[in-house]
Design a protein around this motif. Structure first.
Motif, mmCIF file in Angstrom:
data_model
loop_
_atom_site.group_PDB
_atom_site.id
_atom_site.type_symbol
_atom_site.label_atom_id
_atom_site.label_comp_id
_atom_site.label_asym_id
_atom_site.label_seq_id
_atom_site.Cartn_x
_atom_site.Cartn_y
_atom_site.Cartn_z
ATOM 1 N N GLY A 195 31.820 36.532 30.034
ATOM 2 C CA GLY A 195 32.037 37.029 28.678
ATOM 3 C C GLY A 195 32.782 36.063 27.786
ATOM 4 N N LEU A 196 32.846 34.779 28.170
ATOM 5 C CA LEU A 196 33.544 33.762 27.372
ATOM 6 C C LEU A 196 32.540 33.117 26.436
ATOM 7 N N LYS A 197 32.531 33.543 25.188
ATOM 8 C CA LYS A 197 31.468 33.144 24.269
ATOM 9 C C LYS A 197 31.921 32.167 23.192
ATOM 10 N N ASP A 198 33.232 31.993 23.019
ATOM 11 C CA ASP A 198 33.721 31.060 22.002
ATOM 12 C C ASP A 198 34.849 30.215 22.583
ATOM 13 N N ILE A 199 35.279 29.209 21.830
ATOM 14 C CA ILE A 199 36.264 28.256 22.334
ATOM 15 C C ILE A 199 37.608 28.926 22.605
ATOM 16 N N ALA A 200 38.018 29.843 21.747
ATOM 17 C CA ALA A 200 39.321 30.498 21.932
ATOM 18 C C ALA A 200 39.381 31.221 23.279
ATOM 19 N N ALA A 201 38.320 31.975 23.587
ATOM 20 C CA ALA A 201 38.288 32.717 24.848
ATOM 21 C C ALA A 201 38.229 31.768 26.043
ATOM 22 N N ILE A 202 37.461 30.687 25.899
ATOM 23 C CA ILE A 202 37.322 29.717 26.987
ATOM 24 C C ILE A 202 38.647 29.026 27.264
ATOM 25 N N GLU A 203 39.342 28.601 26.211
ATOM 26 C CA GLU A 203 40.606 27.893 26.398
ATOM 27 C C GLU A 203 41.669 28.793 27.025
ATOM 28 N N GLU A 204 41.681 30.054 26.627
ATOM 29 C CA GLU A 204 42.651 30.982 27.224
ATOM 30 C C GLU A 204 42.363 31.153 28.715
ATOM 31 N N TYR A 205 41.092 31.287 29.048
ATOM 32 C CA TYR A 205 40.688 31.435 30.458
ATOM 33 C C TYR A 205 41.034 30.178 31.259
ATOM 34 N N PHE A 295 58.116 33.942 26.271
ATOM 35 C CA PHE A 295 56.935 33.925 25.411
ATOM 36 C C PHE A 295 55.716 34.401 26.196
ATOM 37 N N THR A 296 54.808 35.061 25.507
ATOM 38 C CA THR A 296 53.560 35.473 26.142
ATOM 39 C C THR A 296 52.518 34.374 25.964
ATOM 40 N N ALA A 297 51.448 34.443 26.780
ATOM 41 C CA ALA A 297 50.367 33.460 26.671
ATOM 42 C C ALA A 297 49.717 33.530 25.296
ATOM 43 N N GLN A 298 49.616 34.739 24.751
ATOM 44 C CA GLN A 298 49.004 34.898 23.429
ATOM 45 C C GLN A 298 49.843 34.221 22.350
ATOM 46 N N ARG A 301 49.313 30.456 22.654
ATOM 47 C CA ARG A 301 47.990 30.080 22.158
ATOM 48 C C ARG A 301 47.952 30.114 20.636
ATOM 49 N N ARG A 302 48.513 31.175 20.041
ATOM 50 C CA ARG A 302 48.525 31.284 18.581
ATOM 51 C C ARG A 302 49.367 30.172 17.959
ATOM 52 N N TYR A 303 50.452 29.790 18.633
ATOM 53 C CA TYR A 303 51.316 28.721 18.129
ATOM 54 C C TYR A 303 50.544 27.408 18.037
ATOM 55 N N TYR A 304 49.845 27.051 19.119
ATOM 56 C CA TYR A 304 49.108 25.782 19.114
ATOM 57 C C TYR A 304 47.901 25.832 18.178
ATOM 58 N N GLU A 305 47.262 26.991 18.071
ATOM 59 C CA GLU A 305 46.155 27.116 17.119
ATOM 60 C C GLU A 305 46.651 26.897 15.691
ATOM 61 N N ALA A 306 47.804 27.510 15.389
ATOM 62 C CA ALA A 306 48.379 27.357 14.045
ATOM 63 C C ALA A 306 48.839 25.930 13.809
ATOM 64 N N GLN A 394 49.881 13.409 23.398
ATOM 65 C CA GLN A 394 49.457 13.562 24.794
ATOM 66 C C GLN A 394 48.444 14.700 24.968
ATOM 67 N N CYS A 395 48.726 15.840 24.370
ATOM 68 C CA CYS A 395 47.831 17.000 24.539
ATOM 69 C C CYS A 395 47.051 17.317 23.277
ATOM 70 N N LYS A 396 47.285 16.560 22.213
ATOM 71 C CA LYS A 396 46.630 16.788 20.916
ATOM 72 C C LYS A 396 46.818 18.230 20.440
ATOM 73 N N ASP A 397 48.044 18.707 20.589
ATOM 74 C CA ASP A 397 48.450 20.039 20.113
ATOM 75 C C ASP A 397 47.632 21.164 20.737
ATOM 76 N N THR A 398 47.335 21.023 22.045
ATOM 77 C CA THR A 398 46.658 22.102 22.767
ATOM 78 C C THR A 398 47.573 22.734 23.802
ATOM 79 N N GLY A 399 48.645 21.998 24.192
ATOM 80 C CA GLY A 399 49.557 22.503 25.216
ATOM 81 C C GLY A 399 49.121 22.169 26.625
#
Length: 426
Positions: A195-205, A295-298, A301-306, A394-399
């Motif tokens: 059920g991973l259909k977009d980049i956000a879901a894939i990166e979290e997984y 901090f939660t994983a969400q 993730r929102r921090y690095y996305e922002a 190093q991580c290009k703001d992905t964590g």
């Protein structure tokens, strides 16, 4: 007077005709075992001799299931047709080899409606154009029409977005060092099935999976194991960090209990941890997903996305500033953006010298890049002034690093940083 040729009963003295279209357009991207199945069956078809899938499997040293998968693969690409025999057995069919020349060009020499034109229609979609262009940049080569057709089939077959397919190629290149369409297709199929259909879901997984794998490696290191964990060992360890909510420090403390054991194993550690839990000797952690304490994983993730969104916005503003001062740069970037779709159109075209046309476009791209760099430096800008400037190179703001390990910048995040970045990017 009549004329005839002497017939031979020795198969290996005969020749099998393989269409050049198959060799050029289909063979390179296909799994080796599927090509073997195709050629062996084609030989028997030319000879007019029947051969069962059991005989094919035995002759090629593979499972019958692989033979069935090969015919499904070739049918999907339009190379063969399955002729069902009318029984209830869905695997009871004959195989008809399609004339690829006629399918591609038609009996009158014109391009057939199926195949190439369908790709051409979909290539008018900007999102598809962007995906193919990005994939070709990642792989460093131009895809042929067969590979493009296969990639496009994943969108409907696995219900994933084009961005997820491009991401799969990048992921496979970085982590598996493979970019062939068949290998990447297996990754896309796995993600789609989850059920991973977009980049956000894939990166979290992937973030959660990578963290778990790093935990597994750390446990095995503590036990002195140099091998990879079995599926059962991974399942047991996952219960420690997931269901039981144990911090890594507690698990490593249990590993130290094996110091006097000749053959330490995961089952022994599992017994120790369960005993400690029953006796109330261990602390259960709420942080089981690799996030920093508090901090939660969400939130992470929102921090690095922002963070990335903020830097992308600044880059856009810098580009607009330069475009106003040097209008020619906007034209150059527009031309560079059209390079990928132009290459794809050449690949599916049958009216041009593909090699020559591709070389001309690559030369044009190089000239545009040189002109762009000259205009920037000549006007007092750094060559990368218009590019995104990551806070963490190093991580290009992905964590996450390319190895899958958490980047050191993750441990330095503060509540104030998260609140400030999220507030600025509302």
């Amino acid at each position: 007077m009549s004329y005839y040729r002497e017939k031979t009963e020795e198969y290996f003295l005969c020749d099998t005709s393989v269409e050049n279209v198959f060799i050029h357009e289909y063979m390179a991207a296909a799994p080796d075992r599927y090509v073997k199945v195709y050629l062996l069956a084609l030989m028997h078809a030319d000879l007019g001799v029947s051969i069962s899938r059991e005989q094919i499997a035995r002759h090629l040293g593979m499972e019958e299931e692989d033979v069935l998968k090969a015919w499904t693969y070739w049918e999907k690409l339009g190379v063969i047709r399955k002729k069902m025999k009318g029984s209830e057995d869905s695997f009871d069919y004959d195989v008809e080899f399609v004339s690829l020349k006629q399918q591609m060009y038609g009996s009158d020499g014109s391009t057939a409606a199926d195949g190439g034109s369908q790709i051409g229609d979909r290539m008018t979609d900007p999102e598809i154009q962007g995906m193919i262009s990005e994939i070709e940049q990642i792989t460093g080569r131009v895809f042929n029409s067969t590979e493009i057709r296969e990639v496009l089939s994943w969108i409907s077959e696995y219900q994933v977005l084009p961005e997820a397919i491009a991401y799969a190629f990048a992921f496979s290149r970085k982590n598996r060092r493979k970019t062939d369409a068949h290998y990447v297709g297996a990754i896309v199929r796995d993600w789609g099935g989850k059920g991973l259909k977009d980049i956000a879901a894939i990166e979290e997984y992937l973030g959660k999976q990578d963290h778990r794998h790093s935990m597994h490696r750390r446990v095995f290191q503590a036990l002195g194991f140099s091998r990879n964990a079995t599926e059962e060992e991974q399942r047991i360890m996952d219960t420690w960090f997931g269901e039981m909510g144990l911090p890594l420090e507690t698990v490593l403390a249990a590993c130290r209990k094996t110091a006097g054991i000749s053959s330490p194993n995961i089952n022994y550690i599992n017994k120790v941890l369960n005993t400690w839990k029953k006796e109330g000797k261990i602390r259960v952690s709420a942080q089981t997903d690799g996030s920093p304490e508090g901090f939660t994983a969400q939130e992470i993730r929102r921090y690095y996305e922002a963070l990335r969104a903020g830097e992308e916005k600044k880059a856009r503003q810098r580009r607009e500033k330069v475009y106003r001062k040097i209008p020619r740069l906007r034209e150059i970037d527009g031309q560079l953006a059209g390079i990928g779709p132009e290459l794809s159109r050449i690949i599916i075209s049958d009216t041009v010298d593909k090699k020559k046309a591709t070389e001309q476009i690559r030369q044009k791209e190089e000239e545009l890049q040189m002109e762009k760099a000259f205009l920037l430096t000549d006007n007092g800008y750094e060559p990368d002034y218009m590019e995104i400037r990551y806070n963490c190179p190093q991580c290009k703001d992905t964590g996450r690093l390319e190895t899958g390990e958490p980047c050191q910048c993750v441990g330095k995040i503060t509540r104030e940083q998260i609140d400030r970045i999220l507030r600025l990017n509302r």
